[in-house]
Enzyme design. Structure first.
Site, short mmCIF file in Angstrom:
data_model
loop_
_atom_site.label_atom_id
_atom_site.label_comp_id
_atom_site.label_asym_id
_atom_site.label_seq_id
_atom_site.Cartn_x
_atom_site.Cartn_y
_atom_site.Cartn_z
N PHE A 19 39.94 17.91 56.02
CA PHE A 19 38.95 17.96 57.10
C PHE A 19 38.78 16.58 57.76
O PHE A 19 39.03 16.40 58.96
CB PHE A 19 37.63 18.47 56.51
N TYR A 156 33.59 15.32 39.51
CA TYR A 156 33.89 14.79 40.85
C TYR A 156 33.16 13.47 41.08
O TYR A 156 33.77 12.46 41.46
CB TYR A 156 33.49 15.80 41.95
N LYS A 160 34.69 9.57 41.42
CA LYS A 160 34.51 8.71 42.59
C LYS A 160 33.90 7.36 42.18
O LYS A 160 34.23 6.32 42.75
CB LYS A 160 33.63 9.41 43.64
N1 LIG Z 1 33.64 16.30 53.44
C1 LIG Z 1 32.60 15.68 52.94
O1 LIG Z 1 31.44 16.06 53.17
C2 LIG Z 1 32.79 14.45 52.07
C3 LIG Z 1 31.66 13.81 51.57
C4 LIG Z 1 31.82 12.66 50.80
C5 LIG Z 1 33.10 12.16 50.53
N2 LIG Z 1 34.19 12.83 51.00
C6 LIG Z 1 35.50 12.26 50.68
O2 LIG Z 1 36.26 12.12 51.86
C7 LIG Z 1 37.64 12.38 51.58
C8 LIG Z 1 38.15 13.49 52.47
O3 LIG Z 1 37.33 14.65 52.26
P1 LIG Z 1 37.66 16.02 52.99
O4 LIG Z 1 36.38 16.74 53.15
O5 LIG Z 1 38.51 15.77 54.18
O6 LIG Z 1 38.53 16.75 51.86
P2 LIG Z 1 39.54 17.97 52.00
O7 LIG Z 1 39.43 18.74 50.72
O8 LIG Z 1 39.35 18.68 53.29
O9 LIG Z 1 40.97 17.26 52.05
C9 LIG Z 1 41.52 16.65 50.92
C10 LIG Z 1 42.86 16.06 51.30
O10 LIG Z 1 43.40 15.40 50.15
C11 LIG Z 1 44.69 15.93 49.87
N3 LIG Z 1 44.90 15.87 48.43
C12 LIG Z 1 44.08 16.31 47.44
N4 LIG Z 1 44.63 16.03 46.23
C13 LIG Z 1 45.80 15.39 46.49
C14 LIG Z 1 46.82 14.84 45.68
N5 LIG Z 1 46.76 14.89 44.34
N6 LIG Z 1 47.89 14.26 46.27
C15 LIG Z 1 47.99 14.20 47.62
N7 LIG Z 1 47.06 14.71 48.45
C16 LIG Z 1 45.98 15.28 47.87
C17 LIG Z 1 44.68 17.34 50.42
O11 LIG Z 1 46.00 17.81 50.64
C18 LIG Z 1 43.90 17.10 51.71
O12 LIG Z 1 44.76 16.54 52.67
C19 LIG Z 1 37.72 12.69 50.10
O13 LIG Z 1 38.04 11.52 49.41
C20 LIG Z 1 36.32 13.14 49.76
O14 LIG Z 1 36.02 12.96 48.40
C21 LIG Z 1 34.07 13.96 51.76
#
Ligand SMILES: NC(=O)c1ccc[n+]([C@@H]2O[C@H](COP(=O)([O-])OP(=O)(O)OC[C@H]3O[C@@H](n4cnc5c(N)ncnc54)[C@H](O)[C@@H]3O)[C@@H](O)[C@H]2O)c1
Length: 365
Positions: A19, A156, A160
């Site tokens: 995302f 999780y 982090k």
């Molecule tokens: N969306 C939120 O509200 C939110 C809030 C706080 C932190 N985050 C952090 O922001 C980042 C992105 O979040 P998001 O919502 O886009 O997540 P998402 O789940 O939509 O996307 C995760 C991405 O990581 C890739 N991925 C996961 N495991 C992998 C691996 N072992 N090897 C290679 N690629 C891998 C997936 O293919 C995907 O591209 C993450 O680090 C997440 O922890 C997100």
């Protein structure tokens, strides 16, 4: 915008199919960067990455961040100037189901990214994205600061916190010169193009598209919501400042919170009702569970004073705008306008930049 720092730069994004990563890739394309993404899958169907047809516009590498050799090979082949590390197992509930994968991806994966950066001298700047959940939740009503305890009960959150410790060890031990590296902490991001499990906006989008009722697990839970473009503007501005002296000396090795303005805190119910206002002709129902069954949910807010003091960064949108941007994106997608989603998304980015310019955000210059 962003002091024109990304024009012609090579930017490597881990998690570009997710995302936030897909929005970041789209924005970097608009800024004139050459983008390479590294991710092991497209995590959902539908997905923003496919909706925007990003595969046609960037270099797309399929690989796992747990595979150190594959990651190093991809990084060294691309020779990036900048790295944004977003790849992670990002779902709390999934971290209970598969804690080992969560720790391996989020902790060892981050270690592998840092080690690959250490071995790739082209990298000038690296931004490591963790989460607001990296903080030990002491159930405070006030915002967490960058100096507060790291922690996290669920796998999780703990993973982090671990990623933060590893990144700061690398910053202290290896990145006092060479790549300027920072960690960034944001939470509860919403916006178009998210279809992840166990998040309220994707739940609404799926249910509404199927004309089914939305089941609110915890309608009174209060969260500091922010549009995805808000933390991304912070990450991009921090990256731009790290690319230029003398800011890179002053800011390197720091951690930054990027959260919404203090007043953008609302219940899940208010979010759903607000989204529906911007979803033309949509009928919806909310099914509440018995409130007595709901676990007490604690608010985790971020204090963003440091980002304001060091970067002159603060969030741009109010709550109504955050929901309107989000609902309009899904409405466009589900109105059979999917072929134009890249244009629509770039249009939303342009509108957001215009709004930020009018509100005097320094990064727009
Ligand atoms: N969306 C939120 O509200 C939110 C809030 C706080 C932190 N985050 C952090 O922001 C980042 C992105 O979040 P998001 O919502 O886009 O997540 P998402 O789940 O939509 O996307 C995760 C991405 O990581 C890739 N991925 C996961 N495991 C992998 C691996 N072992 N090897 C290679 N690629 C891998 C997936 O293919 C995907 O591209 C993450 O680090 C997440 O922890 C997100």
């Amino acid at each position: 915008m962003f002091a024109n720092a990304y024009q012609g730069k090579k930017v490597f994004i881990t998690g570009h199919t997710g995302f936030k990563g897909s929005w970041l890739a789209a924005w970097l394309l608009q800024l004139g960067a050459k983008v390479c993404g590294f991710a092991h899958d497209i995590p959902t169907t539908p997905a923003n990455f496919t909706a925007l047809n990003l595969k046609e516009h960037i270099q797309d590498v399929t690989g796992d961040i747990r595979d150190r050799a594959a990651l190093l090979k991809a990084l060294q082949a691309f020779q990036p100037d900048v790295v944004f590390h977003l790849a992670a197992q990002a779902i709390v509930r999934k971290s209970y189901a598969d804690p080992v994968e969560t720790f391996e991806s989020n902790m060892l994966g981050t270690l592998n990214v840092l080690e690959a950066i250490r071995q790739t001298p082209s990298v000038q700047t690296a931004i490591i994205i963790t989460s607001d959940k990296c903080y030990r939740n002491d159930e405070w009503v006030y915002g967490y600061r960058e100096t507060d305890h790291l922690g996290g009960h669920d796998p999780y959150s703990a993973s982090k916190g671990c990623a933060e410790l590893i990144a700061h060890s690398y910053c202290q031990s290896f990145f006092q010169t060479g790549p300027a590296c920072c960690t960034v902490r944001a939470g509860n991001v919403i916006g178009g193009g998210d279809w992840a499990q166990d998040r309220i906006v994707p739940d609404c989008a799926r249910a509404w598209a199927a004309k089914e009722p939305v089941v609110l697990r915890n309608p009174q839970a209060t969260r500091p919501w922010q549009h995805v473009l808000e933390p991304l503007s912070g990450y991009l501005w921090l990256g731009a400042k790290l690319l230029t002296a003398p800011d890179n000396q002053r800011l390197r090795g720091q951690a930054y919170n990027f959260g919404p303005r203090a007043e953008v805190c609302a219940t899940v119910r208010e979010v759903v009702e607000g989204l529906a206002l911007h979803w033309p002709n949509f009928q919806f129902t909310m099914e509440h569970k018995d409130p007595k069954e709901q676990a007490e949910c604690t608010l985790l807010k971020l204090c963003c004073d440091k980002a304001l003091a060091h970067l002159n960064w603060q969030a741009t949108l109010n709550f109504e705008e955050t929901l309107r941007y989000t609902a309009e994106w899904y409405h466009c997608f589900y109105s059979q306008l999917a072929p134009v989603m890249l244009d629509f998304t770039l249009g939303q980015i342009a509108a957001y930049v215009t709004c930020a310019t009018q509100r005097g955000q320094v990064w727009t210059a």
